[in-house]
Scaffold this active site. Structure first.
Site, PDB file in Angstrom:
ATOM      1  N   ARG A  43     -10.597   0.853 -31.384  1.00 21.46           N
ATOM      2  CA  ARG A  43      -9.483   0.411 -31.746  1.00 21.46           C
ATOM      3  C   ARG A  43      -8.784   0.478 -30.116  1.00 21.46           C
ATOM      4  O   ARG A  43      -8.682   1.461 -29.549  1.00 21.46           O
ATOM      5  CB  ARG A  43      -8.698   1.474 -32.348  1.00 21.46           C
ATOM      6  CG  ARG A  43      -9.061   1.500 -33.849  1.00 21.46           C
ATOM      7  CD  ARG A  43      -8.639   0.240 -34.487  1.00 21.46           C
ATOM      8  NE  ARG A  43      -9.305   0.354 -35.881  1.00 21.46           N
ATOM      9  CZ  ARG A  43     -10.500  -0.432 -36.621  1.00 21.46           C
ATOM     10  NH1 ARG A  43     -11.035  -1.040 -35.448  1.00 21.46           N
ATOM     11  NH2 ARG A  43     -10.786  -0.439 -37.756  1.00 21.46           N
ATOM     12  N   ARG A  70      11.027 -14.821 -21.455  1.00 22.95           N
ATOM     13  CA  ARG A  70      10.216 -14.000 -21.548  1.00 22.95           C
ATOM     14  C   ARG A  70       8.656 -14.380 -21.282  1.00 22.95           C
ATOM     15  O   ARG A  70       8.163 -15.455 -21.382  1.00 22.95           O
ATOM     16  CB  ARG A  70       9.978 -13.693 -23.156  1.00 22.95           C
ATOM     17  CG  ARG A  70      11.000 -13.117 -23.541  1.00 22.95           C
ATOM     18  CD  ARG A  70      11.476 -11.636 -23.215  1.00 22.95           C
ATOM     19  NE  ARG A  70      12.377 -11.011 -23.987  1.00 22.95           N
ATOM     20  CZ  ARG A  70      12.602  -9.701 -23.932  1.00 22.95           C
ATOM     21  NH1 ARG A  70      12.035  -8.931 -22.777  1.00 22.95           N
ATOM     22  NH2 ARG A  70      13.634  -9.044 -24.382  1.00 22.95           N
ATOM     23  N   ALA A  82      18.573  -5.624 -26.648  1.00 21.84           N
ATOM     24  CA  ALA A  82      17.630  -4.533 -26.912  1.00 21.84           C
ATOM     25  C   ALA A  82      17.209  -3.759 -25.532  1.00 21.84           C
ATOM     26  O   ALA A  82      17.306  -4.520 -24.372  1.00 21.84           O
ATOM     27  CB  ALA A  82      16.481  -5.332 -27.848  1.00 21.84           C
ATOM     28  N   GLU A  98      22.533   0.184 -23.884  1.00 27.25           N
ATOM     29  CA  GLU A  98      21.755  -1.226 -23.715  1.00 27.25           C
ATOM     30  C   GLU A  98      22.934  -2.065 -23.997  1.00 27.25           C
ATOM     31  O   GLU A  98      23.163  -3.255 -23.466  1.00 27.25           O
ATOM     32  CB  GLU A  98      20.707  -1.280 -24.501  1.00 27.25           C
ATOM     33  CG  GLU A  98      19.483  -0.673 -24.113  1.00 27.25           C
ATOM     34  CD  GLU A  98      18.980  -1.192 -22.973  1.00 27.25           C
ATOM     35  OE1 GLU A  98      19.023  -2.341 -22.406  1.00 27.25           O
ATOM     36  OE2 GLU A  98      18.377  -0.490 -22.075  1.00 27.25           O
ATOM     37  N   GLU A 144      18.477  -4.262 -11.909  1.00 18.76           N
ATOM     38  CA  GLU A 144      17.871  -5.001 -10.737  1.00 18.76           C
ATOM     39  C   GLU A 144      16.656  -5.896 -11.261  1.00 18.76           C
ATOM     40  O   GLU A 144      15.915  -5.433 -12.061  1.00 18.76           O
ATOM     41  CB  GLU A 144      17.286  -4.461  -9.481  1.00 18.76           C
ATOM     42  CG  GLU A 144      17.003  -5.257  -8.315  1.00 18.76           C
ATOM     43  CD  GLU A 144      16.540  -4.446  -7.145  1.00 18.76           C
ATOM     44  OE1 GLU A 144      16.105  -4.929  -6.389  1.00 18.76           O
ATOM     45  OE2 GLU A 144      16.670  -3.151  -7.245  1.00 18.76           O
ATOM     46  N   GLU A 146      17.036  -8.290 -13.647  1.00 22.25           N
ATOM     47  CA  GLU A 146      17.356  -8.536 -15.021  1.00 22.25           C
ATOM     48  C   GLU A 146      18.226  -9.729 -14.954  1.00 22.25           C
ATOM     49  O   GLU A 146      19.025  -9.728 -14.653  1.00 22.25           O
ATOM     50  CB  GLU A 146      17.520  -7.261 -15.892  1.00 22.25           C
ATOM     51  CG  GLU A 146      18.082  -7.405 -17.333  1.00 22.25           C
ATOM     52  CD  GLU A 146      18.143  -6.428 -18.079  1.00 22.25           C
ATOM     53  OE1 GLU A 146      17.926  -6.075 -19.155  1.00 22.25           O
ATOM     54  OE2 GLU A 146      19.136  -5.409 -17.466  1.00 22.25           O
TER      55      GLU A 146
END
Length: 204
Positions: A43, A70, A82, A98, A144, A146
């Site tokens: 797993r 993304r 989020a 957030e 920073e 973002e």
């Protein structure tokens, strides 16, 4: 459907566990497990600290959303605000932080909707879903590196984007589901007033 009284016939137990990758944010484990029939299997999964997502609702009914690139998908995605939980951080405090940092909005009332396990086959991540209303605008304070574009849309617009495949983010789909059920009177959130000192108190 209620939880089965006896899960023993489905349980997998760890025989040997190891960290395959230890990054600054995520860890990847590669474990050997014993299956319910006694055989061994591998797993591999990502260990995630957990996150929150906020469904911010303006007084006129519009929803606050974000557009951001993304990298794994190589495209700009439409999402609700989020972010990940800091170590030991309560979900509500993280949701408030957030929302304020990414959008600049501060909410007067909050309600915890539930937890979303968005990739349970290969990740431990759980995302707390929060509803927020009574919004007041303010300056955003992005981290920073973002880059986020904040915008508003009517719920009908978001529903159309889901139908035509523009919006595919799992947490945003679940956030929309919660909004729809709340608006239809089928799910009743437990709203809390939150004061300026970030202390929450229950309201009728």
């Amino acid at each position: 459907m209620s939880r089965h009284e006896d899960d023993r016939s489905l349980l997998e137990t760890c025989v040997e566990g190891r960290v395959a990758y230890d990054g600054s944010f995520l860890k990847v484990r590669s474990d050997r497990v014993r299956l319910p029939d006694g055989r061994l299997a591998k797993r591999e999964y990502v260990v995630h600290p957990g996150a929150v997502m906020v469904v911010p609702v303006l007084d006129d009914g519009r929803l606050v959303l974000e557009r951001q690139f993304r990298y794994p998908l190589g495209r700009v995605m439409i999402e609700f605000p989020a972010g990940k939980l800091d170590a030991g951080e309560p979900g509500l405090r993280c949701a408030m932080r957030e929302l304020r940092e990414e959008t600049g909005y501060v909410a007067r009332q909050w309600a915890r909707a539930g937890v979303l396990h968005n990739a349970m086959a290969y990740s431990t991540e759980g995302i707390e879903v929060w509803l927020a209303r009574g919004l007041s605008p303010g300056p955003a304070s992005l981290d920073e590196g973002e880059f986020v574009e904040v915008f508003t849309a009517w719920p009908q617009q978001l529903e159309a984007w889901v139908r035509d495949g523009t919006v595919t983010d799992a947490k945003t789909l679940i956030g929309l589901l919660w909004w729809q059920q709340w608006q239809a009177g089928l799910w009743c959130p437990d709203w809390q007033d939150v004061d300026d000192s970030n202390q929450a108190s229950s309201t009728p």
